[in-house]
Write an enzyme that holds these catalytic residues in place. Structure first.
Site, PDB file in Angstrom:
ATOM      1  N   HIS A 171       1.617   5.197  -2.244  1.00 23.22           N
ATOM      2  CA  HIS A 171       1.163   6.187  -3.231  1.00 23.22           C
ATOM      3  C   HIS A 171       2.404   6.934  -3.724  1.00 23.22           C
ATOM      4  O   HIS A 171       2.866   7.852  -3.052  1.00 23.22           O
ATOM      5  CB  HIS A 171       0.215   7.202  -2.588  1.00 23.22           C
ATOM      6  CG  HIS A 171      -1.017   6.600  -1.964  1.00 23.22           C
ATOM      7  ND1 HIS A 171      -2.257   6.649  -2.564  1.00 23.22           N
ATOM      8  CD2 HIS A 171      -1.214   5.942  -0.791  1.00 23.22           C
ATOM      9  CE1 HIS A 171      -3.160   6.053  -1.777  1.00 23.22           C
ATOM     10  NE2 HIS A 171      -2.549   5.623  -0.689  1.00 23.22           N
ATOM     11  N   PHE A 172       2.946   6.520  -4.867  1.00 26.52           N
ATOM     12  CA  PHE A 172       4.191   7.134  -5.356  1.00 26.52           C
ATOM     13  C   PHE A 172       3.960   8.355  -6.264  1.00 26.52           C
ATOM     14  O   PHE A 172       4.924   8.950  -6.731  1.00 26.52           O
ATOM     15  CB  PHE A 172       5.076   6.094  -6.042  1.00 26.52           C
ATOM     16  CG  PHE A 172       5.875   5.221  -5.089  1.00 26.52           C
ATOM     17  CD1 PHE A 172       5.865   5.446  -3.717  1.00 26.52           C
ATOM     18  CD2 PHE A 172       6.659   4.176  -5.572  1.00 26.52           C
ATOM     19  CE1 PHE A 172       6.613   4.652  -2.836  1.00 26.52           C
ATOM     20  CE2 PHE A 172       7.412   3.372  -4.707  1.00 26.52           C
ATOM     21  CZ  PHE A 172       7.382   3.615  -3.342  1.00 26.52           C
ATOM     22  N   ARG A 173       2.694   8.708  -6.549  1.00 25.61           N
ATOM     23  CA  ARG A 173       2.357   9.996  -7.198  1.00 25.61           C
ATOM     24  C   ARG A 173       2.806  10.132  -8.653  1.00 25.61           C
ATOM     25  O   ARG A 173       2.778  11.244  -9.180  1.00 25.61           O
ATOM     26  CB  ARG A 173       2.957  11.186  -6.429  1.00 25.61           C
ATOM     27  CG  ARG A 173       2.770  11.164  -4.927  1.00 25.61           C
ATOM     28  CD  ARG A 173       1.339  11.314  -4.549  1.00 25.61           C
ATOM     29  NE  ARG A 173       1.147  11.553  -3.121  1.00 25.61           N
ATOM     30  CZ  ARG A 173       0.020  11.263  -2.485  1.00 25.61           C
ATOM     31  NH1 ARG A 173      -0.998  10.726  -3.129  1.00 25.61           N
ATOM     32  NH2 ARG A 173      -0.107  11.518  -1.210  1.00 25.61           N
TER      33      ARG A 173
ATOM     34  N   HIS B 140       0.832  -1.208   0.000  1.00 28.40           N
ATOM     35  CA  HIS B 140       0.000   0.000   0.000  1.00 28.40           C
ATOM     36  C   HIS B 140       0.870   1.263   0.000  1.00 28.40           C
ATOM     37  O   HIS B 140       1.229   1.773   1.052  1.00 28.40           O
ATOM     38  CB  HIS B 140      -0.917  -0.037   1.227  1.00 28.40           C
ATOM     39  CG  HIS B 140      -1.997   0.982   1.205  1.00 28.40           C
ATOM     40  ND1 HIS B 140      -3.189   0.817   1.879  1.00 28.40           N
ATOM     41  CD2 HIS B 140      -2.083   2.203   0.610  1.00 28.40           C
ATOM     42  CE1 HIS B 140      -3.948   1.880   1.693  1.00 28.40           C
ATOM     43  NE2 HIS B 140      -3.293   2.743   0.943  1.00 28.40           N
TER      44      HIS B 140
ATOM     45  N   ASP C  88       1.058   2.743   3.743  1.00 28.78           N
ATOM     46  CA  ASP C  88       0.180   3.772   3.186  1.00 28.78           C
ATOM     47  C   ASP C  88       0.998   5.052   2.925  1.00 28.78           C
ATOM     48  O   ASP C  88       0.538   6.169   3.185  1.00 28.78           O
ATOM     49  CB  ASP C  88      -1.009   4.071   4.106  1.00 28.78           C
ATOM     50  CG  ASP C  88      -2.101   4.866   3.390  1.00 28.78           C
ATOM     51  OD1 ASP C  88      -2.008   5.012   2.153  1.00 28.78           O
ATOM     52  OD2 ASP C  88      -3.034   5.341   4.059  1.00 28.78           O
TER      53      ASP C  88
ATOM     54  N   HIS D 110      -5.545  -0.043   6.043  1.00 37.70           N
ATOM     55  CA  HIS D 110      -5.305   0.866   7.184  1.00 37.70           C
ATOM     56  C   HIS D 110      -6.399   0.933   8.259  1.00 37.70           C
ATOM     57  O   HIS D 110      -7.027   1.969   8.448  1.00 37.70           O
ATOM     58  CB  HIS D 110      -4.975   2.278   6.692  1.00 37.70           C
ATOM     59  CG  HIS D 110      -5.822   2.807   5.570  1.00 37.70           C
ATOM     60  ND1 HIS D 110      -7.187   2.804   5.596  1.00 37.70           N
ATOM     61  CD2 HIS D 110      -5.487   3.380   4.395  1.00 37.70           C
ATOM     62  CE1 HIS D 110      -7.634   3.347   4.492  1.00 37.70           C
ATOM     63  NE2 HIS D 110      -6.626   3.707   3.737  1.00 37.70           N
TER      64      HIS D 110
ATOM     65  N   HIS E  71       3.220  14.376   0.883  1.00 36.85           N
ATOM     66  CA  HIS E  71       2.817  15.706   0.406  1.00 36.85           C
ATOM     67  C   HIS E  71       3.964  16.660   0.734  1.00 36.85           C
ATOM     68  O   HIS E  71       4.753  16.380   1.653  1.00 36.85           O
ATOM     69  CB  HIS E  71       1.538  16.161   1.107  1.00 36.85           C
ATOM     70  CG  HIS E  71       0.347  15.306   0.798  1.00 36.85           C
ATOM     71  ND1 HIS E  71      -0.302  15.330  -0.416  1.00 36.85           N
ATOM     72  CD2 HIS E  71      -0.294  14.355   1.536  1.00 36.85           C
ATOM     73  CE1 HIS E  71      -1.296  14.457  -0.408  1.00 36.85           C
ATOM     74  NE2 HIS E  71      -1.309  13.839   0.765  1.00 36.85           N
TER      75      HIS E  71
ATOM     76  N   LYS F 299      -8.778  -1.355  -6.235  1.00 36.31           N
ATOM     77  CA  LYS F 299      -8.950  -0.525  -5.041  1.00 36.31           C
ATOM     78  C   LYS F 299     -10.389  -0.013  -5.000  1.00 36.31           C
ATOM     79  O   LYS F 299     -10.930   0.443  -6.009  1.00 36.31           O
ATOM     80  CB  LYS F 299      -7.965   0.652  -5.099  1.00 36.31           C
ATOM     81  CG  LYS F 299      -8.063   1.638  -3.934  1.00 36.31           C
ATOM     82  CD  LYS F 299      -7.366   1.118  -2.694  1.00 36.31           C
ATOM     83  CE  LYS F 299      -7.556   1.990  -1.467  1.00 36.31           C
ATOM     84  NZ  LYS F 299      -6.562   3.008  -1.267  1.00 36.31           N
TER      85      LYS F 299
END
Ligand code: DOR
Ligand code: ZN
Length: 405
Positions: free
Chosen positions: A55-57, A53, A272, A206, A276, A131
């Site tokens: 989030h590599f953007r 899990h 997760d 999560h 940012h 997802k």
């Protein structure tokens, strides 16, 4: 063919063995070796980590992270495989967006990777899983569950029910009010709602409390918790750098979860990882939710093992074995037929975590000054990638194509 010699974690114990590797895959685990030379791996050798899990953007928000920096961060923390979430700027809801994402990533990944699709009317056979967003989080995706095409793959649920979130909306300018905005009851309701869809292979992402963890398990779902919900709570003095969905809970809820970390109800510890920029995180009210964590996941849990908070068996199961099993990839174990992904470390060597020393592009961590145990050496499919804090090989991570598995 090549061979490695060391103290490998195999079936619950460190055993001195020779591991014979053929084209990156473990061919044999032996007590002796006479017909070839073996590379000695010092320290304790664990299987490479699997973080299902992150989030590599990439593509779309590479000012926060891209696949190169995200995967570097992963590998320095002992994670050799990641599964990346579909809430990109252009969400990955169909074949065409999936293909563009894959080509944008190209050969820049230092770790092997699978990519999720957002569940939709269109299936992407190459995706590692689907997802489901039951509540809006960063990226705003919401899944129309009744109108999706399903595949026989893991279905990772973001378990906060939108209707419940709408009913709890209020002023939100600190971690305590963020928890009140998105209370535990919305997580419980999401788990219940998911059950009604009668889907197979549901994985609740999560989870933030023992109550929701046990509830999800009792309904036959696999379960996931994060290091931040285990180790941080809403009284942490970190402002928006602790703003995440689902929120950090109050101390008693967090402590109860941590005290039950060895529970059979817990399958996976995933990061997760959701970076940012510090700029975006300046003002609490406007700050996007999400925390980086891919590099600190294994070091924090190994340090928790050292402190007696988690058993080593459970740690390795939750960080390596179970996520690989749930995603159906040949990783996470040092055994015949599995990829030769190894990390070696010294349990006595602890480091104070510093955001500026980590490799994520975002440059910060909610775990500043926490103690971690980082790997000294990291091997991906038999190839040495990290040695004493340096990358010693070009990026060689491959795409894990679920169509070919
Ligand atoms: O806090 C979060 N951040 N929760 C999510 O579900 C998404 C993530 C992100 O992508 O930033
Ligand atoms: Zn997520």
């Amino acid at each position: 063919m090549e061979a490695f010699h060391g103290r490998f974690y195999i079936s619950g114990e460190f055993r001195e063995k020779y591991v014979v590797v053929d084209r990156g895959v473990i061919k044999e685990v032996r007590d002796e070796l006479s017909d070839m030379r073996a590379t000695n791996i010092p320290g304790h050798v664990l299987p490479g980590g699997v973080d299902m899990h992150v989030h590599f953007r990439d593509p779309g928000e590479t000012e926060k992270e891209d696949f190169k920096t995200g995967s570097l961060s992963a590998i320095f923390g002992g994670t050799t495989t990641v599964c990346d979430m579909p809430n990109n700027k252009i969400p990955i809801t169909n074949y065409s967006s999936f293909k563009s994402k894959l080509s944008a990533i190209g050969n820049r990944s230092y770790v092997d990777f699978g990519l999720y699709q957002a569940a939709s009317k269109e299936v992407v056979p190459e995706a590692i899983g689907q997802k489901i967003f039951l509540g809006r989080s960063t990226g705003g995706l919401l899944t129309d569950v009744g109108n999706c095409e399903w595949q026989d793959k893991v279905k990772v649920v973001h378990g906060e029910l939108q209707e419940c979130l709408d009913n709890n909306k209020r002023e939100n300018d600190n971690l305590v009010s963020h928890d009140m905005n998105r209370p535990l009851e919305c997580e419980m309701e999401a788990i219940e709602a998911t059950f009604k869809y009668r889907l197979e292979r549901v994985h609740m992402g999560h989870l933030t409390s023992l109550r929701s963890l046990e509830f999800a398990k009792s309904l036959g779902f696999t379960t996931e918790v994060t290091p931040h919900h285990l180790l941080l709570n809403s009284s942490a003095q970190i402002g928006s750098f602790g703003k995440v969905n689902p929120p950090l809970r109050k101390k008693s809820v967090q402590q109860e979860l941590l005290n039950n970390i060895n529970s059979k109800s817990l399958d996976v510890i995933a990061s997760d990882h959701a970076p940012h920029t510090t700029q975006e995180k300046e003002v609490f009210r406007e700050a996007p939710s999400g925390l980086p964590g891919v590099e600190t996941r294994i070091p924090l849990i190994l340090s928790s093992y050292r402190k007696g908070l988690i058993s080593l068996d459970k740690g390795i199961s939750a960080l390596m074995e179970r996520p690989a099993e749930i995603c159906r990839i040949n990783k996470g174990r040092i055994a015949k037929g599995f990829d030769a992904d190894f990390i070696s470390l010294d349990f006595k060597k602890t480091t104070e975590i510093r955001g500026e020393e980590l490799h994520s592009r975002c440059g910060w961590t909610p775990f500043e000054n926490f103690e971690g145990i980082f790997p000294d050496l990291v091997y991906l499919r038999g190839e040495l990638i990290v040695q004493e804090g340096e990358v010693v090989s070009p990026s060689s991570g491959v795409f894990l194509n679920a169509k070919e598995q």
